[in-house]
Write an enzyme that holds these catalytic residues in place. Structure first.
Site, PDB file in Angstrom:
ATOM      1  N   SER A   1       2.391   7.601 -32.194  1.00 13.62           N
ATOM      2  CA  SER A   1       1.999   8.681 -33.104  1.00 13.62           C
ATOM      3  C   SER A   1       3.176   9.067 -33.989  1.00 13.62           C
ATOM      4  O   SER A   1       4.331   8.971 -33.557  1.00 13.62           O
ATOM      5  CB  SER A   1       1.579   9.898 -32.290  1.00 13.62           C
ATOM      6  OG  SER A   1       1.516  11.042 -33.123  1.00 13.62           O
TER       7      SER A   1
ATOM      8  N   TYR B   1       3.593  15.783 -26.012  1.00 12.72           N
ATOM      9  CA  TYR B   1       2.967  14.664 -26.737  1.00 12.72           C
ATOM     10  C   TYR B   1       4.020  13.809 -27.449  1.00 12.72           C
ATOM     11  O   TYR B   1       3.968  12.571 -27.406  1.00 12.72           O
ATOM     12  CB  TYR B   1       1.971  15.257 -27.725  1.00 12.72           C
ATOM     13  CG  TYR B   1       1.161  14.278 -28.538  1.00 12.72           C
ATOM     14  CD1 TYR B   1       0.127  13.552 -27.951  1.00 12.72           C
ATOM     15  CD2 TYR B   1       1.402  14.101 -29.892  1.00 12.72           C
ATOM     16  CE1 TYR B   1      -0.643  12.674 -28.703  1.00 12.72           C
ATOM     17  CE2 TYR B   1       0.635  13.234 -30.651  1.00 12.72           C
ATOM     18  CZ  TYR B   1      -0.383  12.523 -30.050  1.00 12.72           C
ATOM     19  OH  TYR B   1      -1.138  11.653 -30.795  1.00 12.72           O
TER      20      TYR B   1
ATOM     21  N   LYS C   1       4.676   9.915 -26.682  1.00 14.97           N
ATOM     22  CA  LYS C   1       4.482   8.894 -27.723  1.00 14.97           C
ATOM     23  C   LYS C   1       5.787   8.177 -28.063  1.00 14.97           C
ATOM     24  O   LYS C   1       5.776   6.975 -28.358  1.00 14.97           O
ATOM     25  CB  LYS C   1       3.865   9.529 -28.968  1.00 14.97           C
ATOM     26  CG  LYS C   1       2.419  10.001 -28.777  1.00 14.97           C
ATOM     27  CD  LYS C   1       1.489   8.885 -28.321  1.00 14.97           C
ATOM     28  CE  LYS C   1       0.021   9.198 -28.541  1.00 14.97           C
ATOM     29  NZ  LYS C   1      -0.864   8.151 -27.998  1.00 14.97           N
TER      30      LYS C   1
END
Ligand SMILES: NC(=O)c1ccc[n+]([C@@H]2O[C@H](COP(=O)([O-])OP(=O)(O)OC[C@H]3O[C@@H](n4cnc5c(N)ncnc54)[C@H](O)[C@@H]3O)[C@@H](O)[C@H]2O)c1
Length: 303
Positions: free
Chosen positions: A142, A155, A159
């Site tokens: 991401s 997150y 990622k």
């Protein structure tokens, strides 16, 4: 591009990007294992693919554990006899700024994204090495992991770790002709439709049925799920046999190769650096042009 005889697993493919990847791989002739938390979404996706003339089977299970990873590979082998492609797409968000993020927020996101990618890739690599015919691990990273993002401690860490695992596994699996790449998608899904910068323009496009405007599709690189599927089909194909260890961005009208972290400036001091020497050298030397960080705000036109 066709994928005859290939067998693929797509995690988190009950909706969103994963469903798009599963549809596209099946349309190209691959047999697909659809996976999601939600059994109804798995059944609906399998039905849809089969009705469209494709080949698919489903496994409703929660990605993260070794048990689910092993079940996914077993399902592919039992239903279709082999495994050629794994796409580790399943994911969740639990966004909060650092000082409000709970242990549960952190662990839940790390479990699905980072641990889920590890357990699924390990099970797939074991099977692909036994088959001895190469394979494809396509991991989902991401922009948040590449650059950092406000409110996404868990997150961004997961990622960034996934991109790091892609580079590591590309080295470890090269001899087995298993390529490992990270894709960095951006698309309008349940996950992105609430982002404040995009919400009004996505709602407007949905209401009118008009395509997203060029500043969204080109500059922000945000488009539909279907915009992101061509890269997955390409990476799964024989045409991408030599591409490994890369992080590849896709979204809207954009296709991009992300750079990997690398030393940008270097200086040497015989015998090493003292704190005072670093302080005097930094502003005009190694630190003269600091790196930027964070995902740049989309360049929305003046209204
Ligand atoms: N949409 C974007 O712009 C974007 C940008 C960068 C990265 N990504 C990544 O792409 C992937 C898909 O995102 P999306 O936007 O389609 O999200 P989405 O929320 O629409 O879909 C995610 C799917 O994963 C499933 N899922 C969640 N946890 C699971 C688990 N433990 N086991 C199995 N399935 C699980 C959900 O049920 C859902 O169907 C995610 O990894 C996401 O982080 C998306």
């Amino acid at each position: 591009m066709k994928l005859p005889g290939k067998v693929a697993i797509v995690t988190g493919s009950g909706r969103g990007l994963g469903l798009g990847y599963a549809r596209a791989l099946a349309a190209a002739g691959a047999a697909v294992v659809v996976n999601d938390l939600d059994p109804a979404a798995v059944d609906a996706a399998v039905d849809e693919i089969v009705k469209a003339g494709g080949t698919a089977t489903g496994l409703a299970a929660e990605v993260g554990s070794t048990q689910t990873a092993d079940q996914l590979v077993e399902t592919a082998v039992r239903a279709f006899g082999r495994l050629d492609v794994l796409i580790t797409n399943a994911g969740i968000l639990r966004d909060r700024v650092l000082w409000r993020m709970t242990d549960d927020d952190f662990d839940a996101v790390i479990r699905v994204h980072l641990r889920g990618t590890f357990t699924c890739a390990r099970a797939a690599a074991v099977r692909m090495r036994e088959q001895g015919e190469g394979g494809r691990l396509i991991l989902v990273a991401s922009p948040a992991g590449q650059r950092g993002n406000f409110g996404q401690t868990n997150y961004a860490a997961a990622k960034a770790g996934i991109a790091a695992m892609a580079r590591t596994w590309a080295m470890e699996l090269a001899r087995a002709r298993i390529t490992v790449n990270a894709v960095v998608p951006v698309a309008a899904t349940e996950m992105t439709r609430t982002i404040p910068a995009f919400a009004p323009v996505l709602a407007e496009a949905e209401r009118t049925g008009e395509p997203l405007p060029p500043w969204v599709r080109r500059d922000a690189g945000l488009g539909t799920v279907d915009d992101a599927t061509g890269l997955i089909t390409f990476l799964a194909s024989d045409a991408a046999a030599e591409i490994t260890g890369q992080a590849i961005g896709v979204g809207g009208d954009r296709l991009a190769l992300w750079s990997h972290p690398a030393e940008k400036t270097v200086a040497f001091a015989d015998g090493g650096w003292t704190a005072d020497e670093i302080a005097s050298q930094w502003p005009t030397g190694v630190g003269a042009e600091p790196e930027t960080y964070g995902i740049p705000a989309p360049p929305a036109p003046e209204s």
